[in-house]
Scaffold this motif. Structure first.
Motif, PDB file in Angstrom:
ATOM      1  N   GLU A  43       0.831  -1.202   0.000  1.00  0.00           N
ATOM      2  CA  GLU A  43       0.000   0.000   0.000  1.00  0.00           C
ATOM      3  C   GLU A  43       0.871   1.260   0.000  1.00  0.00           C
ATOM      4  OE1 GLU A  43      -3.898   0.483   2.356  1.00  0.00           O
ATOM      5  OE2 GLU A  43      -2.402   1.510   3.568  1.00  0.00           O
ATOM      6  N   THR A  44       0.781   2.047  -1.058  1.00  0.00           N
ATOM      7  CA  THR A  44       1.506   3.317  -1.153  1.00  0.00           C
ATOM      8  C   THR A  44       0.591   4.385  -1.748  1.00  0.00           C
ATOM      9  OG1 THR A  44       2.386   2.769  -3.351  1.00  0.00           O
ATOM     10  CG2 THR A  44       3.771   2.225  -1.447  1.00  0.00           C
ATOM     11  N   LEU A  45       1.040   5.638  -1.674  1.00  0.00           N
ATOM     12  CA  LEU A  45       0.339   6.777  -2.247  1.00  0.00           C
ATOM     13  C   LEU A  45       1.234   7.451  -3.278  1.00  0.00           C
ATOM     14  CD1 LEU A  45      -1.044   8.494   0.993  1.00  0.00           C
ATOM     15  CD2 LEU A  45      -2.424   7.361  -0.748  1.00  0.00           C
ATOM     16  N   PRO A  46       0.688   7.887  -4.412  1.00  0.00           N
ATOM     17  CA  PRO A  46       1.484   8.681  -5.351  1.00  0.00           C
ATOM     18  C   PRO A  46       1.965   9.957  -4.660  1.00  0.00           C
ATOM     19  CG  PRO A  46      -0.567   7.945  -6.374  1.00  0.00           C
ATOM     20  CD  PRO A  46      -0.684   7.640  -4.912  1.00  0.00           C
ATOM     21  N   SER A  47       3.210  10.320  -4.880  1.00  0.00           N
ATOM     22  CA  SER A  47       3.788  11.468  -4.187  1.00  0.00           C
ATOM     23  C   SER A  47       3.028  12.760  -4.477  1.00  0.00           C
ATOM     24  CB  SER A  47       5.257  11.632  -4.568  1.00  0.00           C
ATOM     25  OG  SER A  47       5.403  11.767  -5.970  1.00  0.00           O
ATOM     26  N   GLU A  48       2.431  12.875  -5.667  1.00  0.00           N
ATOM     27  CA  GLU A  48       1.721  14.113  -6.008  1.00  0.00           C
ATOM     28  C   GLU A  48       0.434  14.293  -5.208  1.00  0.00           C
ATOM     29  OE1 GLU A  48       0.903  11.075  -9.384  1.00  0.00           O
ATOM     30  OE2 GLU A  48       2.621  11.772  -8.172  1.00  0.00           O
ATOM     31  N   VAL A  53       3.871  16.679   2.353  1.00  0.00           N
ATOM     32  CA  VAL A  53       4.745  15.660   2.946  1.00  0.00           C
ATOM     33  C   VAL A  53       6.030  15.535   2.132  1.00  0.00           C
ATOM     34  CG1 VAL A  53       4.976  13.180   3.398  1.00  0.00           C
ATOM     35  CG2 VAL A  53       2.867  14.379   4.019  1.00  0.00           C
ATOM     36  N   VAL A  54       5.902  15.529   0.813  1.00  0.00           N
ATOM     37  CA  VAL A  54       7.076  15.432  -0.052  1.00  0.00           C
ATOM     38  C   VAL A  54       7.970  16.655   0.119  1.00  0.00           C
ATOM     39  CG1 VAL A  54       7.841  15.368  -2.460  1.00  0.00           C
ATOM     40  CG2 VAL A  54       5.939  13.924  -1.703  1.00  0.00           C
ATOM     41  N   ALA A  76      17.335  15.613  -5.662  1.00  0.00           N
ATOM     42  CA  ALA A  76      16.599  14.403  -5.271  1.00  0.00           C
ATOM     43  C   ALA A  76      15.132  14.511  -5.661  1.00  0.00           C
ATOM     44  CB  ALA A  76      16.713  14.175  -3.764  1.00  0.00           C
ATOM     45  N   VAL A  77      14.535  13.395  -5.988  1.00  0.00           N
ATOM     46  CA  VAL A  77      13.110  13.333  -6.326  1.00  0.00           C
ATOM     47  C   VAL A  77      12.452  12.253  -5.473  1.00  0.00           C
ATOM     48  CG1 VAL A  77      13.412  14.176  -8.679  1.00  0.00           C
ATOM     49  CG2 VAL A  77      13.535  11.726  -8.225  1.00  0.00           C
ATOM     50  N   ALA A  78      11.159  12.421  -5.247  1.00  0.00           N
ATOM     51  CA  ALA A  78      10.414  11.497  -4.384  1.00  0.00           C
ATOM     52  C   ALA A  78       9.644  10.482  -5.208  1.00  0.00           C
ATOM     53  CB  ALA A  78       9.457  12.281  -3.488  1.00  0.00           C
ATOM     54  N   GLY A  79       9.563   9.267  -4.685  1.00  0.00           N
ATOM     55  CA  GLY A  79       8.739   8.226  -5.284  1.00  0.00           C
ATOM     56  C   GLY A  79       7.448   8.061  -4.510  1.00  0.00           C
ATOM     57  N   GLY A  90      -5.406   3.881  14.117  1.00  0.00           N
ATOM     58  CA  GLY A  90      -5.457   3.936  12.667  1.00  0.00           C
ATOM     59  C   GLY A  90      -4.938   5.224  12.056  1.00  0.00           C
ATOM     60  N   ALA A  91      -4.514   6.163  12.890  1.00  0.00           N
ATOM     61  CA  ALA A  91      -4.049   7.455  12.370  1.00  0.00           C
ATOM     62  C   ALA A  91      -2.648   7.318  11.777  1.00  0.00           C
ATOM     63  CB  ALA A  91      -4.036   8.491  13.484  1.00  0.00           C
ATOM     64  N   PRO A  92      -2.320   8.139  10.763  1.00  0.00           N
ATOM     65  CA  PRO A  92      -0.952   8.130  10.239  1.00  0.00           C
ATOM     66  C   PRO A  92       0.042   8.533  11.316  1.00  0.00           C
ATOM     67  CG  PRO A  92      -2.446   9.303   8.753  1.00  0.00           C
ATOM     68  CD  PRO A  92      -3.196   9.065  10.029  1.00  0.00           C
ATOM     69  N   ARG A  93       1.066   7.726  11.492  1.00  0.00           N
ATOM     70  CA  ARG A  93       2.103   8.041  12.467  1.00  0.00           C
ATOM     71  C   ARG A  93       3.301   8.674  11.765  1.00  0.00           C
ATOM     72  NH1 ARG A  93       0.372   8.572  16.695  1.00  0.00           N
ATOM     73  NH2 ARG A  93      -0.031   6.485  17.465  1.00  0.00           N
ATOM     74  N   TYR A  94       3.672   8.094  10.640  1.00  0.00           N
ATOM     75  CA  TYR A  94       4.756   8.620   9.816  1.00  0.00           C
ATOM     76  C   TYR A  94       4.424   8.400   8.352  1.00  0.00           C
ATOM     77  CZ  TYR A  94       7.420   7.959  14.163  1.00  0.00           C
ATOM     78  OH  TYR A  94       7.839   7.987  15.464  1.00  0.00           O
ATOM     79  N   TYR A  95       5.073   9.181   7.510  1.00  0.00           N
ATOM     80  CA  TYR A  95       5.103   8.912   6.076  1.00  0.00           C
ATOM     81  C   TYR A  95       6.539   8.569   5.701  1.00  0.00           C
ATOM     82  CZ  TYR A  95       0.478  11.041   5.779  1.00  0.00           C
ATOM     83  OH  TYR A  95      -0.856  11.334   5.950  1.00  0.00           O
ATOM     84  N   LEU A  96       6.703   7.528   4.918  1.00  0.00           N
ATOM     85  CA  LEU A  96       8.022   7.125   4.435  1.00  0.00           C
ATOM     86  C   LEU A  96       8.140   7.536   2.970  1.00  0.00           C
ATOM     87  CD1 LEU A  96       8.218   3.518   5.932  1.00  0.00           C
ATOM     88  CD2 LEU A  96       9.043   5.653   6.940  1.00  0.00           C
ATOM     89  N   VAL A  97       9.097   8.409   2.691  1.00  0.00           N
ATOM     90  CA  VAL A  97       9.248   8.978   1.351  1.00  0.00           C
ATOM     91  C   VAL A  97      10.587   8.523   0.781  1.00  0.00           C
ATOM     92  CG1 VAL A  97       9.222  11.077  -0.024  1.00  0.00           C
ATOM     93  CG2 VAL A  97       7.954  10.998   2.150  1.00  0.00           C
ATOM     94  N   PRO A  98      10.570   7.693  -0.286  1.00  0.00           N
ATOM     95  CA  PRO A  98      11.831   7.271  -0.895  1.00  0.00           C
ATOM     96  C   PRO A  98      12.384   8.381  -1.789  1.00  0.00           C
ATOM     97  CG  PRO A  98      10.002   6.318  -2.102  1.00  0.00           C
ATOM     98  CD  PRO A  98       9.398   7.094  -0.947  1.00  0.00           C
ATOM     99  N   LEU A  99      13.654   8.716  -1.621  1.00  0.00           N
ATOM    100  CA  LEU A  99      14.291   9.780  -2.382  1.00  0.00           C
ATOM    101  C   LEU A  99      15.416   9.194  -3.236  1.00  0.00           C
ATOM    102  CD1 LEU A  99      14.593  12.442   0.479  1.00  0.00           C
ATOM    103  CD2 LEU A  99      12.734  12.171  -1.178  1.00  0.00           C
ATOM    104  N   THR A 100      15.430   9.552  -4.507  1.00  0.00           N
ATOM    105  CA  THR A 100      16.454   9.075  -5.420  1.00  0.00           C
ATOM    106  C   THR A 100      17.035  10.240  -6.203  1.00  0.00           C
ATOM    107  OG1 THR A 100      14.853   8.632  -7.180  1.00  0.00           O
ATOM    108  CG2 THR A 100      15.344   6.820  -5.665  1.00  0.00           C
ATOM    109  N   ARG A 101      18.201   9.993  -6.793  1.00  0.00           N
ATOM    110  CA  ARG A 101      18.829  10.976  -7.677  1.00  0.00           C
ATOM    111  C   ARG A 101      19.480  10.221  -8.822  1.00  0.00           C
ATOM    112  NH1 ARG A 101      22.577  12.487  -4.642  1.00  0.00           N
ATOM    113  NH2 ARG A 101      21.485  14.154  -3.514  1.00  0.00           N
ATOM    114  N   ASP A 102      19.076  10.543 -10.043  1.00  0.00           N
ATOM    115  CA  ASP A 102      19.626   9.886 -11.230  1.00  0.00           C
ATOM    116  C   ASP A 102      19.532   8.367 -11.124  1.00  0.00           C
ATOM    117  OD1 ASP A 102      20.322  12.389 -12.289  1.00  0.00           O
ATOM    118  OD2 ASP A 102      22.263  12.368 -11.263  1.00  0.00           O
TER     119      ASP A 102
END
Length: 209
Positions: A43-48, A53-54, A76-79, A90-102
């Motif tokens: 389960e993930t959410l599109p960064s847009e 958060v991004v 860096a860009v977010a996935g 059930g509340a959001p505790r954290y968001y995990l944002v993967p960051l990449t470059r090239d």
């Protein structure tokens, strides 16, 4: 030979040890079985969909922190983003944002919500971008554990959850929800170096409470 090595050495043997701990069904898992009809989606959410958060994940810390605690965020860009939810409310505790470059991993940013609801960076896991392996067990190992425990078919959704539990797998572990409504929890027991599967988990009781 360590317990972990024994765990993976049993390549042709399937044994599930079933017992009850604190009212919860527990499977002590030997060698993970492969294949069969288990279909798991992460389960993930599109960064847009969560730009604030991004933005928090891509904003350098102020004041600055040592380089070993924060990545170079230039370029860096977010996935797609994963939500770590509290298992108690059930509340959001954290968001995990993967960051990449090239195409290379920069970090996984852990963003939390302030009391006013606004996102704020908490920390980064440097050099990582695989959200399914943010903590142990990885999603692949958790799926193997499910198969070994007898869950070998159906459509499941996997999500990270957080709770300090009486079972020795907290505070972060996997919640697997089946389309039929069944729920199973899979986590890593760091004390015994073992992957455990539970049908229920319970909040940890404070000492003296």
């Amino acid at each position: 030979m360590t317990e972990k090595k024994v765990f993976y050495a049993l390549a042709t043997v399937f044994i599930a040890v079933l017992c009850t701990v604190g009212g919860a069904t527990l499977f002590l898992l030997p060698y993970p079985q492969a294949g069969e009809g288990l279909d798991v989606s992460f389960e993930t959410l599109p960064s847009e969909e969560i730009p604030a958060v991004v933005d928090a994940a891509l904003t350098p810390p102020d004041p600055p922190v040592p380089p070993d605690r924060a990545p170079d965020l230039s370029g860096a860009v977010a996935g797609d983003v994963a939500t770590v939810r509290s298992l108690t409310d059930g509340a959001p505790r954290y968001y995990l944002v993967p960051l990449t470059r090239d195409g290379g991993a920069v970090a996984i940013a852990r963003v939390y919500l302030r009391d006013d609801g606004g996102p704020k960076i908490g920390s980064w896991t440097l050099g990582a971008d695989d959200l399914t392996a943010w903590r142990r067990p990885s999603l692949a190992d958790a799926e193997d554990a499910l198969r070994s425990a007898g869950y070998r078919d159906g459509n499941w959704t996997a999500r990270w959850v957080e709770m300090n539990s009486e079972q020795p797998i907290g505070p972060y572990f996997w919640e697997f929800g089946k389309e039929t409504g069944e729920t199973v929890y899979v986590g890593y027991d760091r004390y015994d170096d073992w992957v455990r599967v539970y049908t229920t988990v319970t909040p940890k009781t404070k000492a003296g409470g």
